[in-house]
Design a protein around this motif. Structure first.
Motif, short mmCIF file in Angstrom:
data_model
loop_
_atom_site.label_atom_id
_atom_site.label_comp_id
_atom_site.label_asym_id
_atom_site.label_seq_id
_atom_site.Cartn_x
_atom_site.Cartn_y
_atom_site.Cartn_z
N GLN A 1 17.53 1.49 0.40
CA GLN A 1 16.27 1.76 -0.26
C GLN A 1 15.16 1.78 0.78
O GLN A 1 14.97 0.80 1.51
CB GLN A 1 15.98 0.70 -1.32
CG GLN A 1 14.70 0.92 -2.09
CD GLN A 1 14.50 -0.14 -3.16
OE1 GLN A 1 15.35 -0.99 -3.38
NE2 GLN A 1 13.35 -0.09 -3.82
N VAL A 2 14.44 2.90 0.87
CA VAL A 2 13.36 3.04 1.84
C VAL A 2 12.03 2.83 1.13
O VAL A 2 11.65 3.62 0.27
CB VAL A 2 13.40 4.42 2.51
CG1 VAL A 2 12.26 4.55 3.52
CG2 VAL A 2 14.74 4.66 3.19
N PRO A 3 11.29 1.77 1.45
CA PRO A 3 9.98 1.54 0.81
C PRO A 3 9.01 2.67 1.12
O PRO A 3 9.12 3.32 2.17
CB PRO A 3 9.52 0.21 1.42
CG PRO A 3 10.73 -0.39 2.04
CD PRO A 3 11.62 0.73 2.43
N PRO A 4 8.04 2.92 0.26
CA PRO A 4 7.07 4.00 0.50
C PRO A 4 6.39 3.89 1.87
O PRO A 4 6.15 4.91 2.51
CB PRO A 4 6.07 3.81 -0.65
CG PRO A 4 6.87 3.18 -1.75
CD PRO A 4 7.85 2.28 -1.07
N GLY A 5 6.11 2.68 2.30
CA GLY A 5 5.42 2.52 3.57
C GLY A 5 6.25 2.86 4.79
O GLY A 5 5.72 2.98 5.89
N LEU A 6 7.57 3.03 4.61
CA LEU A 6 8.45 3.34 5.74
C LEU A 6 9.06 4.74 5.63
O LEU A 6 9.95 5.08 6.41
CB LEU A 6 9.58 2.30 5.83
CG LEU A 6 9.18 0.90 6.26
CD1 LEU A 6 10.38 -0.04 6.21
CD2 LEU A 6 8.59 0.91 7.68
#
Length: 376
Positions: free
Chosen positions: A23-28
């Motif tokens: 899961q890639v957070p929005p900030g990354l």
């Protein structure tokens, strides 16, 4: 730099392989946006010892990056055993941003992938992205697997064939199992590829060849292509499995495989030509490495037998590396001055080496002072 990412999904592909989605957070999202064919490094610590492994991204490139890798169990493999037997959805893994130069920026043309086993992983991303973004592009995938049951990403390749029937050609060969239709079983060696490829497509009209898999297959495919008069600049390679034979020793014995022997390299602009042969394997009694990393430079002694990367890591823990085997290219650096011996190189293109780039994990000093730049 590593980022802790949550495991969103684990899919069993075969008895000995899984696909892991992070899961890639929005900030990354910008950090983990990848070029088709790139890989990521994964890290875990066991009893105070750090383990890093690189795995290719198998998903198409997009503005909303889906970070999914294929992991096949390797005998006595510390990370692959953990991934298949212990890793669970919800766990957190340290992940490095995508890297690597075994890539294809989508463009019109005809391209071919020749892969073996888990070598399908980066080529799947390359083919899927290319066909989705370039209506004038064609892709032929020649894949070799032991058996049908051991074949990774069967559904994904079948889906590509369904979605792009006129532009995606799939040729499958099993080395240890007969097929009811298609090509006879057996290994894809140099002789067989030299006969097969011209029968499949116009070899001279192919704009790029992407070879990925075990060392033997990749080298056989390269020799076959060179025998078919394919220019070296159109051939791109990534090795997944290599032998543990020390290349420097093999070079002294005169038996090192092409591209893997210890090689002496002088910095660009040096008055001396690049070194080669057994005489160039000797190191000076004492050497110092100066390294620039993230805009900061430092100079440190290189201990007897150390690589440049090991010397830098003793003083800069943030020095980039992943496999330490000359395969992934994460430790690529520019040789500013001095001369080095590079034991293995399975990651850099000939043009990169000629331009002055080296793999720090495989480089040993041949002069009293060596300077490298990780930022170039």
């Amino acid at each position: 730099m590593f980022h802790p990412l949550r495991v969103a999904e684990i899919e069993r592909l075969t008895d000995d392989a899984v696909a892991v989605t992070f899961q890639v957070p929005p900030g990354l999202r910008e950090t983990f946006r990848h070029i088709p064919g790139q890989h990521i490094a994964l890290r875990r610590t066991v009893d105070g010892r750090e383990i890093r492994r690189t795995y290719s991204i198998c998903t198409p490139a997009s503005d909303e990056p889906e970070l999914r890798v294929g992991i096949r169990l390797v005998e006595d493999g510390e990370f692959s055993t953990y991934a298949l037997k212990e890793l669970a959805v919800g766990d957190t893994v340290d992940v490095m941003a995508p890297a690597g130069r075994f890539v294809l920026e989508p463009r019109p043309g005809r391209f071919v992938g020749i892969v073996g086993g888990s070598g399908i992983t980066p080529v799947l991303s390359i083919a899927a992205t290319l066909l989705a973004r370039q209506p004038d592009a064609r892709f032929c995938l020649v894949r070799s697997d032991r058996t049908a049951a051991s074949t990774m990403f069967l559904e994904e390749t079948a889906d590509l064939k369904d979605r792009h029937p006129d532009r995606f050609q799939l040729v499958s060969v099993l080395s240890r199992e007969d097929q009811q239709s298609g090509l006879p079983s057996g290994r894809l060696d140099e002789e067989r590829l030299r006969e097969l490829l011209p029968a499949l497509l116009p070899v001279g009209a192919v704009d790029g060849w992407y070879l990925c898999g075990p060392y033997g297959l990749v080298q056989a495919a390269e020799r076959a292509l060179r025998g078919l008069q394919v220019p070296r600049g159109r051939i791109h390679e990534e090795i997944f499995h290599i032998s543990e034979t020390a290349p420097a020793e093999a070079a002294l014995a005169g038996a090192a495989p092409p591209g893997a022997a210890a090689t002496g390299i002088a910095a660009a602009g040096s008055s001396d030509a690049p070194l080669g042969g057994p005489a160039s394997l000797r190191s000076p009694a004492r050497s110092t490495v100066t390294a620039t990393l993230d805009g900061r430079a430092g100079s440190w002694p290189v201990l007897d037998g150390e690589s440049l990367l090991e010397a830098v890591l003793r003083n800069r823990a943030d020095a980039p590396y992943a496999c330490k085997g000359g395969v992934c290219g994460t430790c690529r650096a520019f040789l500013v001055s001095g001369e080095i011996r590079m034991d293995r190189n399975y990651a850099l293109e000939d043009e990169e080496v000629a331009s002055g780039y080296v793999l720090a994990c495989q480089s040993h000093p041949l002069t009293e002072e060596v300077e490298v730049d990780f930022d170039r």
